[in-house]
Design an enzyme around this catalytic site. Structure first.
Site, mmCIF file in Angstrom:
data_model
loop_
_atom_site.group_PDB
_atom_site.id
_atom_site.type_symbol
_atom_site.label_atom_id
_atom_site.label_comp_id
_atom_site.label_asym_id
_atom_site.label_seq_id
_atom_site.Cartn_x
_atom_site.Cartn_y
_atom_site.Cartn_z
ATOM 1 N N THR A 191 0.842 -1.161 -0.130
ATOM 2 C CA THR A 191 -0.147 -0.042 -0.331
ATOM 3 C C THR A 191 0.873 1.226 -0.034
ATOM 4 O OG1 THR A 191 -1.997 -0.930 1.111
ATOM 5 C CG2 THR A 191 -1.770 1.190 1.323
ATOM 6 N N TYR A 249 -8.255 0.907 -3.855
ATOM 7 C CA TYR A 249 -6.964 1.315 -4.426
ATOM 8 C C TYR A 249 -6.467 0.018 -4.829
ATOM 9 C CZ TYR A 249 -4.811 -0.258 0.003
ATOM 10 O OH TYR A 249 -4.384 -0.882 0.955
ATOM 11 N N SER A 286 1.479 -7.588 -0.613
ATOM 12 C CA SER A 286 1.944 -8.266 0.135
ATOM 13 C C SER A 286 0.952 -9.789 0.578
ATOM 14 C CB SER A 286 2.528 -7.873 1.498
ATOM 15 O OG SER A 286 1.652 -7.627 2.375
ATOM 16 N N THR A 310 1.557 -4.262 4.372
ATOM 17 C CA THR A 310 1.748 -4.580 5.628
ATOM 18 C C THR A 310 1.058 -5.868 5.884
ATOM 19 O OG1 THR A 310 -0.710 -3.566 5.931
ATOM 20 C CG2 THR A 310 1.292 -2.045 6.148
ATOM 21 N N ASP A 311 0.039 -6.591 4.817
ATOM 22 C CA ASP A 311 -0.593 -7.784 5.407
ATOM 23 C C ASP A 311 0.173 -8.795 5.637
ATOM 24 O OD1 ASP A 311 -2.748 -6.421 4.422
ATOM 25 O OD2 ASP A 311 -2.968 -7.590 2.741
ATOM 26 N N LYS A 352 0.400 -7.508 12.976
ATOM 27 C CA LYS A 352 -0.494 -6.731 12.526
ATOM 28 C C LYS A 352 -1.702 -6.717 13.267
ATOM 29 C CE LYS A 352 -2.708 -4.607 8.313
ATOM 30 N NZ LYS A 352 -2.763 -4.968 6.991
ATOM 31 N N GLU A 404 -2.852 -28.908 28.389
ATOM 32 C CA GLU A 404 -3.838 -29.956 28.585
ATOM 33 C C GLU A 404 -3.522 -31.009 27.248
ATOM 34 O OE1 GLU A 404 -7.650 -28.428 28.493
ATOM 35 O OE2 GLU A 404 -7.020 -26.232 28.635
HETATM 36 N N1 ASP Z 1 -2.610 -5.517 0.685
HETATM 37 C C1 ASP Z 1 -1.664 -4.566 1.091
HETATM 38 C C2 ASP Z 1 -0.344 -5.348 0.951
HETATM 39 O O1 ASP Z 1 -0.022 -6.000 2.051
HETATM 40 C C3 ASP Z 1 -1.855 -3.662 2.151
HETATM 41 C C4 ASP Z 1 -0.832 -2.623 2.883
HETATM 42 O O2 ASP Z 1 0.215 -2.791 2.360
HETATM 43 O O3 ASP Z 1 -1.082 -1.978 3.820
HETATM 44 O O4 ASP Z 1 0.199 -5.217 0.202
#
Ligand code: ASP
Length: 349
Positions: free
Chosen positions: A34, A47, A80, A113-114, A186, A306
């Site tokens: 992103t 986007y 990602s 970020t994923d 995350k 357990e």
């Molecule tokens: N879908 C995006 C990615 O992981 C989300 C992001 O970058 O925040 O590339």
């Protein structure tokens, strides 16, 4: 008069060259996400990730040039969610080359970020050297109002050039905080304050162009646990998610498809539903390594609570959630099939 002007210009050029030689050399490896996303509207979340090239991203933050000499390299340009083993291996090998290069002082990796926490963890297990490696992304695309990418990128370079970041292993810098790769997760799907480290907390923060550390990572950087220089492919390891009324279908399919490892994202302290206990036992009998982890975001999946792990030869993931447990198991399986040895790797976390 003319010769005086030439002398002045030469002195100025020498001064500029000396100044830039004094600045640290930061290599930016770009993978998309992103932070490089682009949308048709500045106010909607609609986007596409990974559209903008690294040169454009760097040009958008000219302040970076005041603190570092920066070179950008586009490795891949993906969201990602599409990250894969081949790209991880490519990145690890490239960063190891940069660690060995005299002309590089630090590395920044731009990333979606994923799956950032998985890539950070993979790199932290496979990259040697003490030069800072800082991963960064953004929650809002570059075309959004109040895009978070430019400041995140600046903060990542600030962290990369800080002498205090040397030897800390792979770091993630998001929303003004610095996290260690082992602990970062995350935690939010859309908020700019998306990352946390529920078990260990952040290592520090970045404010007004300065990286400040309040803690050190549990495992210091510098010595990679796994050498992937000769590795071209990683063993197949999958995750089965535990829930009420779960069926054994997913585990059975992994056995049929010859997975070498299964991570069970159990409930609570990695507990296993009776519906698929037999399937996991069967997997183990066939030589597949079974790691119990938890769908709970904090706390360990500990041995011998357990579940009688010794009896079933199950491995407990300790503080690693299912996604990171899968990464460690894949790398561990490049070395050994011995479940006790594999448990000893997990006991480091
Ligand atoms: N879908 C995006 C990615 O992981 C989300 C992001 O970058 O925040 O590339």
């Amino acid at each position: 008069m003319k010769s005086l002007r030439i002398l002045m210009l030469a002195l100025f050029a020498l001064f500029a060259v000396t100044l830039s030689a004094q600045k640290p050399n930061v290599y930016v490896l770009a993978t998309g996400g992103t932070i490089a996303g682009s949308g048709t509207s500045s106010v909607s979340t609609n986007y596409t990730a990974g559209q903008v090239a690294i040169g454009t991203l760097l040009d958008a933050v000219p302040q970076i040039k005041d603190i570092a000499n920066v070179v950008g390299e586009q490795v891949v340009r993906i969201g990602s969610q599409d990250m894969d083993d081949a790209t991880w291996l490519l990145l690890a090998k490239r960063i190891n080359e940069l660690q060995a290069s005299d002309s590089v002082d630090a590395v920044v990796v731009t990333h979606g970020t994923d799956t950032m926490e998985e890539t950070a963890f993979f790199l932290n297990l496979t990259v040697g050297g003490t030069k800072p490696v800082v991963m960064v992304g953004a929650m809002r695309p570059s075309t959004a109002l109040s895009a978070d990418g430019p400041l995140n990128l600046y903060n990542a370079v600030v962290t990369a050039v800080s002498p205090a970041s040397v030897g800390k292993g792979v770091l993630v810098v998001m929303n003004g905080r610095i996290y260690g790769a082992d602990g970062v997760v995350k935690m939010h799907t859309t908020n700019v304050d998306a990352f946390g480290a529920p078990n260990s907390g952040a290592l520090g923060y970045v404010l007004n162009g300065k990286a400040v550390y309040e803690a050190s990572p549990k495992r210091p950087g510098g010595r990679p646990m796994f050498n992937v220089s000769g590795v071209d492919e990683l063993p197949k390891v999958g995750i089965a998610y535990g829930h009420a009324g779960v069926s054994p279908d997913v585990v059975e399919s992994m056995i049929k498809n010859r997975y070498r490892g299964i991570v069970y994202a159990g409930v609570g302290n990695g507990n296993i539903h009776k519906n698929l206990f037999a399937a996991l036992e069967e997997a183990r009998r066939k030589g597949i390594i079974v790691v119990r982890s938890s769908r709970i975001v904090s706390g360990p999946t500990s041995l011998e609570n357990e579940v009688d792990d010794e009896h079933y030869q199950f491995v407990a993931s300790q503080l690693l959630g299912p996604a990171k447990a899968r990464v460690l198991l894949m790398l561990a399986l490049t070395q050994t099939d011995d479940w006790r040895k594999i448990q000893s790797y997990f006991n480091l976390f």
